[in-house]
Design a protein around this motif. Structure first.
Motif, PDB file in Angstrom:
ATOM      1  N   LEU A 105      90.852  10.729  63.928  1.00 33.20           N
ATOM      2  CA  LEU A 105      92.207  10.708  63.370  1.00 33.20           C
ATOM      3  C   LEU A 105      93.169   9.898  64.218  1.00 33.20           C
ATOM      4  O   LEU A 105      93.918   9.067  63.705  1.00 33.20           O
ATOM      5  CB  LEU A 105      92.734  12.146  63.238  1.00 33.20           C
ATOM      6  CG  LEU A 105      94.206  12.305  62.851  1.00 33.20           C
ATOM      7  CD1 LEU A 105      94.452  11.762  61.444  1.00 33.20           C
ATOM      8  CD2 LEU A 105      94.630  13.765  62.958  1.00 33.20           C
ATOM      9  N   GLY A 106      93.180  10.105  65.549  1.00 35.45           N
ATOM     10  CA  GLY A 106      94.209   9.492  66.379  1.00 35.45           C
ATOM     11  C   GLY A 106      95.583   9.906  65.890  1.00 35.45           C
ATOM     12  O   GLY A 106      95.820  11.066  65.546  1.00 35.45           O
ATOM     13  N   GLY A 107      96.508   8.974  65.821  1.00 28.56           N
ATOM     14  CA  GLY A 107      97.842   9.265  65.318  1.00 28.56           C
ATOM     15  C   GLY A 107      97.939   9.242  63.807  1.00 28.56           C
ATOM     16  O   GLY A 107      99.019   9.470  63.254  1.00 28.56           O
ATOM     17  N   GLU A 124      88.978  12.141  53.299  1.00 28.76           N
ATOM     18  CA  GLU A 124      88.640  13.228  54.213  1.00 28.76           C
ATOM     19  C   GLU A 124      88.613  12.658  55.634  1.00 28.76           C
ATOM     20  O   GLU A 124      87.962  11.645  55.885  1.00 28.76           O
ATOM     21  CB  GLU A 124      87.281  13.828  53.878  1.00 28.76           C
ATOM     22  CG  GLU A 124      87.207  14.466  52.496  1.00 28.76           C
ATOM     23  CD  GLU A 124      85.808  14.983  52.198  1.00 28.76           C
ATOM     24  OE1 GLU A 124      85.174  15.545  53.123  1.00 28.76           O
ATOM     25  OE2 GLU A 124      85.339  14.805  51.059  1.00 28.76           O
ATOM     26  N   VAL A 125      89.301  13.315  56.530  1.00 29.48           N
ATOM     27  CA  VAL A 125      89.345  12.895  57.921  1.00 29.48           C
ATOM     28  C   VAL A 125      88.669  13.964  58.782  1.00 29.48           C
ATOM     29  O   VAL A 125      88.950  15.152  58.614  1.00 29.48           O
ATOM     30  CB  VAL A 125      90.791  12.682  58.407  1.00 29.48           C
ATOM     31  CG1 VAL A 125      90.806  12.167  59.849  1.00 29.48           C
ATOM     32  CG2 VAL A 125      91.544  11.725  57.480  1.00 29.48           C
ATOM     33  N   VAL A 126      87.805  13.533  59.680  1.00 27.25           N
ATOM     34  CA  VAL A 126      87.164  14.453  60.620  1.00 27.25           C
ATOM     35  C   VAL A 126      87.720  14.177  62.008  1.00 27.25           C
ATOM     36  O   VAL A 126      87.658  13.047  62.493  1.00 27.25           O
ATOM     37  CB  VAL A 126      85.632  14.277  60.625  1.00 27.25           C
ATOM     38  CG1 VAL A 126      85.003  15.208  61.662  1.00 27.25           C
ATOM     39  CG2 VAL A 126      85.063  14.559  59.243  1.00 27.25           C
ATOM     40  N   GLU A 127      88.269  15.209  62.637  1.00 18.90           N
ATOM     41  CA  GLU A 127      88.841  15.088  63.979  1.00 18.90           C
ATOM     42  C   GLU A 127      88.368  16.262  64.845  1.00 18.90           C
ATOM     43  O   GLU A 127      88.452  17.411  64.428  1.00 18.90           O
ATOM     44  CB  GLU A 127      90.368  15.075  63.899  1.00 18.90           C
ATOM     45  CG  GLU A 127      91.106  15.151  65.222  1.00 18.90           C
ATOM     46  CD  GLU A 127      90.697  14.102  66.229  1.00 18.90           C
ATOM     47  OE1 GLU A 127      90.588  12.913  65.859  1.00 18.90           O
ATOM     48  OE2 GLU A 127      90.467  14.466  67.394  1.00 18.90           O
ATOM     49  N   SER A 153      86.333  19.198  63.452  1.00 21.40           N
ATOM     50  CA  SER A 153      84.900  19.319  63.723  1.00 21.40           C
ATOM     51  C   SER A 153      84.432  18.096  64.483  1.00 21.40           C
ATOM     52  O   SER A 153      85.059  17.035  64.430  1.00 21.40           O
ATOM     53  CB  SER A 153      84.114  19.445  62.399  1.00 21.40           C
ATOM     54  OG  SER A 153      82.723  19.345  62.605  1.00 21.40           O
ATOM     55  N   ASP A 154      83.323  18.231  65.184  1.00 21.30           N
ATOM     56  CA  ASP A 154      82.633  17.064  65.729  1.00 21.30           C
ATOM     57  C   ASP A 154      82.149  16.209  64.568  1.00 21.30           C
ATOM     58  O   ASP A 154      81.665  16.726  63.555  1.00 21.30           O
ATOM     59  CB  ASP A 154      81.452  17.527  66.587  1.00 21.30           C
ATOM     60  CG  ASP A 154      80.605  16.376  67.057  1.00 21.30           C
ATOM     61  OD1 ASP A 154      79.588  16.067  66.383  1.00 21.30           O
ATOM     62  OD2 ASP A 154      80.955  15.755  68.072  1.00 21.30           O
ATOM     63  N   GLY A 155      82.265  14.884  64.705  1.00 21.10           N
ATOM     64  CA  GLY A 155      81.904  13.992  63.607  1.00 21.10           C
ATOM     65  C   GLY A 155      80.457  14.119  63.187  1.00 21.10           C
ATOM     66  O   GLY A 155      80.134  14.111  61.995  1.00 21.10           O
TER      67      GLY A 155
END
Length: 580
Positions: A105-107, A124-127, A153-155
């Motif tokens: 995700l970052g910022g 869907e973003v996984v961070e 979650s871990d990617g």
């Protein structure tokens, strides 16, 4: 032609900064808080996240001072990191996606941008870090919605779960980094196989890696093993590489260019020339045949296998000089850890250090300079650039160590020509002698005198700067390389301001350096700088200098406390550091 690659980078290129001491208070005696202000600290189970501000830029930084995400506060549509532009340029390889997965995700810059480019897509973003999501929402304008979901979650774990659920995606973006590089378990053939299995039949994965990584060859053979032929985008000088792979990405030129036209109008909003990047994609196998990365063959172990040797040692009266060489680089060092000067073995025009690129922003401020003074030779990069950009100019170089001249000539391609004089002398002694002898004044003085870690104390004082001012023509310019991380930051600012009436500074991403531009005459207006930059873009691009970026970055000196004492011959930097 092979792409330039494999700079020895064990960190995120373009983002490593030596800008602040974590935990420094707003009253720090070093003044670093003035340069980069910490506005928030977010605790997490992995690391502390720091939200920092520097002039017009707001960033998320890890504990070891690595910028993870940045934005311009007054230009929300201006993309900060070059690699994000490259990811946007890769989008036409994918069919208009209905389902997008972003790992990292970052910022929130990438998901927010894709949400605008593809408003009907489910993203869907996984961070891994819940603290990162909190900071992105609180400080970078990221929001979730029915079409924008975030999973903590871990990617690798998230993708295994998606496989079990039978989920598939049209587009997968891989941008997962820890403090140093891509997590090792997300580089292997097993992981890429899992990515391949969650792609739809014409799905595409777009992966952010680095053209300068020690893992370049290993990453390449691993992607090739899993996906077959893939496409790469690695503009020379950017340090980034975008890999585009999939089960079937053989899109025709007509189809791809049609999709370019579809997204170009939105991409222009973010100043991304999508069409301009398309010709840079290639399928050239510019890597060596090495072992494929596997879960049982750790990439971490490879990073410790240094492939650099010492090819020469030069004794001098002052120090021992080392010349070190790897496959891509040859570097001059004053110890076994530092790098004073480097050249690319396969492209002598390409400038390695960002601070040198920044120093050449003087070209925006001085028209057609005829006389240069360079103080500090090193490997000769600065004088070589002067010789190539201004072949008719007179160039005087002052270097303390004759052994340095020997090494620059024998190993770094520096040559003395009819317009070049090298004076073996202390820089301070030269200035006094030149004034006494009435040497003709200079248009530009480039001050780059460092020992291993710092500028010699007698070359930082008010008296010395006054001598350099007298050596300049009325419209002349002093360009000085200093450090953002110096304990003398405020004292240097106050000292330069006591000598020169007009001063600007330039400190760009990843450099860790501050370049001071000082003169007796006023600086051109921003519009004039932009116009001059456009005239120089093509010529400076040959040396991988993005001259067009500097007008916006050239700003007044940061303020310093009123009690800051000016450096003088009687009050040296040694005194300042002792008091601190």
């Amino acid at each position: 032609m092979k792409y330039l690659k494999r700079v020895k980078l064990l960190w995120r290129p373009s983002v490593l900064l030596f800008l602040f001491v974590l935990g420094a208070s707003s009253q720090s005696s070093t003044g670093k808080d003035v340069q980069r202000k910490i506005i928030h600290v977010e605790k997490s189970v992995y690391r502390d996240l720091y939200v920092t501000e520097l002039e017009r830029r707001q960033c998320i930084a890890f504990q070891i001072s690595i910028l993870e995400s940045c934005r311009y506060l007054d230009e929300p549509n201006r993309i900060y990191f070059e690699y994000i532009r490259l990811i946007v340029a890769a989008l036409p390889w994918a069919l208009p996606p209905q389902n997008i997965l972003i790992v990292g995700l970052g910022g929130g810059t990438i998901p927010m941008l894709l949400g605008e480019v593809y408003p009907d897509a489910m993203i869907e973003v996984v961070e891994l870090d819940a603290a990162m999501l909190k900071v992105a929402k609180s400080y970078f304008g990221f929001t979730t919605s029915e079409r924008m979901q975030v999973t903590i979650s871990d990617g690798r774990v998230a993708i295994k779960r998606a496989l079990r659920k039978g989920k598939t995606y049209d587009l997968v973006i891989l941008d997962a980094f820890d403090e140093s590089y891509i997590p090792p378990h997300m580089l292997t053939k097993e992981f890429l196989g899992e990515i391949k299995n969650i792609l739809k039949p014409k799905g595409v994965v777009v992966s952010h890696t680095f053209s300068g990584s020690d893992l370049y060859d290993y990453e390449s053979v691993t992607y090739e093993h899993v996906f077959g032929a893939f496409w790469s985008l690695a503009p020379q000088g950017s340090g980034n590489r975008i890999i585009v792979a999939g089960q079937n990405i053989s899109a025709s030129e007509t189809e791809r260019w049609g999709r370019v036209d579809t997204i170009s109008h939105l991409a222009k909003k973010y100043n991304v020339d999508v069409s301009g990047f398309q010709s840079m994609f290639n399928q050239e196998a510019d890597w060596e045949d090495v072992r494929i990365l596997e879960d049982g063959f750790s990439p971490t172990a490879l990073l410790s296998q240094k492939k650099e040797s010492i090819i020469h040692r030069e004794k001098s009266l002052y120090r021992e000089i080392f010349v070190r060489e790897s496959k891509l680089l040859r570097c001059l060092s004053l110890s076994l850890e530092d790098r004073q000067s480097c050249v690319y073995l396969n492209n002598d025009d390409r400038v390695f250090f960002d601070y040198i690129k920044m120093m050449f922003a003087f070209a925006l401020l001085v028209n057609d300079p005829e006389r240069f003074l360079v103080i500090g030779l090193g490997g000769g990069t600065i004088p070589k650039l002067v010789q190539r950009l201004y072949p008719n100019a007179k160039l005087t170089i002052v270097e303390l160590d004759p052994a340095m001249l020997n090494v620059a000539q024998d190993y770094f391609g520096f040559k003395v020509n009819q317009n070049t004089d090298v004076v073996i002398k202390d820089g301070r002694v030269f200035s006094k002698t030149a004034l006494r002898e009435g040497v003709e004044a200079f248009d530009v003085i480039l001050l780059d005198a460092f020992d291993i870690n710092e500028i010699p104390p007698h070359m930082t004082t008010q008296e010395y700067l006054s001598e350099l001012r007298q050596l300049l023509k009325p419209e002349g310019l002093l360009v000085a390389h200093t450090s953002l991380d110096s304990g003398l930051f405020n004292a240097e600012s106050a000292t330069y301001a006591s000598v020169f009436p007009f001063i600007k500074q330039l400190s760009t991403r990843k450099s860790g350096s501050r370049i001071i531009f000082a003169r007796e005459s006023v600086f051109p207006k921003r519009r004039e700088l932009d116009q001059q930059a456009q005239k120089l873009v093509r010529e400076f691009a040959r040396f991988y200098i993005a001259i067009e970026d500097y007008p916006a970055e050239l700003v007044p000196l940061s303020p310093w406390p009123d009690a800051t004492r000016i450096l003088t011959d009687d009050y040296s930097p040694v005194n300042v550091l002792h008091h601190q």
